[in-house]
Design an enzyme around this catalytic site. Structure first.
Site, PDB file in Angstrom:
ATOM      1  N   THR A  82      40.685 -51.945  63.051  1.00 17.76           N
ATOM      2  CA  THR A  82      41.993 -52.191  62.389  1.00 17.76           C
ATOM      3  C   THR A  82      42.719 -53.147  63.197  1.00 17.76           C
ATOM      4  OG1 THR A  82      41.742 -49.786  62.105  1.00 17.76           O
ATOM      5  CG2 THR A  82      44.109 -50.689  62.065  1.00 17.76           C
ATOM      6  N   HIS A 144      31.602 -52.496  56.302  1.00 23.86           N
ATOM      7  CA  HIS A 144      31.018 -52.546  57.346  1.00 23.86           C
ATOM      8  C   HIS A 144      29.453 -51.945  57.500  1.00 23.86           C
ATOM      9  CE1 HIS A 144      34.301 -50.106  59.699  1.00 23.86           C
ATOM     10  NE2 HIS A 144      34.446 -48.957  58.300  1.00 23.86           N
TER      11      HIS A 144
END
Ligand code: PAP
Length: 332
Positions: A82, A144
């Site tokens: 983030t 990811h």
């Protein structure tokens, strides 16, 4: 696996809304009990929850036009994704939004909205293939995925990869909190001990953690112009140094005037845990994949794992890390 589609439950828990191809593949894959959704599936050596696996397959198949100008943020989950999304977005758009604390998109949009995940967002629906051609360059995406599972076009292009990792002790504790927070029935929280064993055995979301880091570490040595590897701890310790390096790496270094005008400090302030976590948008609302924005902001510090792990657990993680990464010259 439930066969009933249920739109009331968030996407990250849905296990039936996947393609037949994905279901057929799942039937052949090793499976373990999940941290969040019921199952994790091992695909190309790494573990994914069901809905995530759908996205992995879909982006491997359809994201076939990675451009040399693309920038891809890659992280092991809970490594500071983030934060890096916010920083990179603010960096690239600093000329467009010079008044950072007045009308900046980060003030009203969660960083995950501004920098979407390939497999969890853009390619997560079995029937939808997004058209990404109209996005102005440089396009900024995230994933990811481990290096071995990146879409072929990403491997083949000269795009830039920003890889961020974090020491496994804090990564584990952050993941443990995150998954327990996102479980819907508060009654069945994952025990620390059980989750720890799974993490050490590599059975965690996008785990094994160490193989994920190793894949990018090796590639960053082989392809230093394509992959920049960062550590969360380094970013916390010397954020302006890392941000300047990042700016140089993606080809938009800060000028002397910008440095003198305090642009670097402004970006760091805007993207700080304190500012981002206190914005209305990040206190409420959800991602398209269903996770609450506020779940991405917990503490944002280095070393919180010392408050949870026993001395034995710490030693165990240190030994695994040294064995799996130290040998290759990588240390946190
Ligand atoms: P993701 O991989 O699921 O997208 P990610 O953002 O990597 O999540 O993980 C959240 C972690 O980053 C949290 O760490 P903690 O549990 O140890 O607290 C979160 O607090 C931290 N984080 C979020 N925003 C920031 C920020 N601006 N600065 C520093 N850390 C942050």
């Amino acid at each position: 696996m439930s066969s009933q589609p249920n739109n009331a439950i968030p996407k990250y828990l849905q296990e039936s809304e996947v393609s037949q191809e994905c279901k057929d593949l799942i039937a052949t894959l090793p499976m373990e009990k999940g941290w969040l959704a019921s199952h994790l599936h091992q695909y190309q050596g790494f573990w994914y929850f069901t809905r995530q696996l759908q996205g992995v397959l879909s982006c491997q198949k359809h994201f076939n036009n990675s451009l040399n100008s693309d920038i891809l943020i890659v992280t092991t989950p809970k490594s500071g994704t983030t934060w890096l999304k916010a920083l990179t977005f603010a960096l690239l758009n600093r000329h467009k939004y010079p008044k950072m604390f007045e009308n900046h998109p980060l003030l009203t949009k969660n960083p995950h909205f501004l920098v979407p995940f390939l497999e969890l967002d853009l390619y997560n629906d079995k029937d939808l293939v997004p058209d990404l051609n109209s996005i102005p360059s440089p396009r900024l995406f995230s994933t990811h995925l481990p290096y071995v599972s990146l879409p072929k076009s990403v491997i083949d292009s000269n795009c830039k990869i920003l890889y961020l990792c974090r020491n496994p002790k804090d990564t584990f504790i952050s993941l443990w909190h995150f998954t327990n927070k996102l479980k819907l029935d508060g009654t069945s929280t994952n025990s620390l001990e059980d989750s720890f064993k799974k993490f050490c055995n590599g059975v965690s979301i996008c785990g094994p953690f160490w193989e994920h880091v190793l894949g990018y570490w090796k590639e960053s040595l082989d392809q230093p112009k394509k992959i920049m590897l960062m550590r969360y701890e380094e970013m916390k310790k010397n954020p302006s140094f890392v941000l300047k390096e990042l700016a140089r790496f993606v080809g938009c270094p800060f000028s002397k005037e910008e440095e003198d005008e305090g642009v670097i400090d402004d970006i760091l302030k805007l993207c700080s845990f304190k500012i981002l976590s206190n914005l209305e948008v990040n206190k409420k609302g959800k991602l398209s994949s269903g996770e609450e924005h506020r779940a991405f902001f917990r503490l944002g510090e280095v070393g919180d794992s010392n408050n949870y792990l026993t001395a034995e657990m710490i030693e165990q993680l240190d030994i695994i890390t040294e064995k799996k990464l130290g040998h290759y010259g990588f240390r946190f």
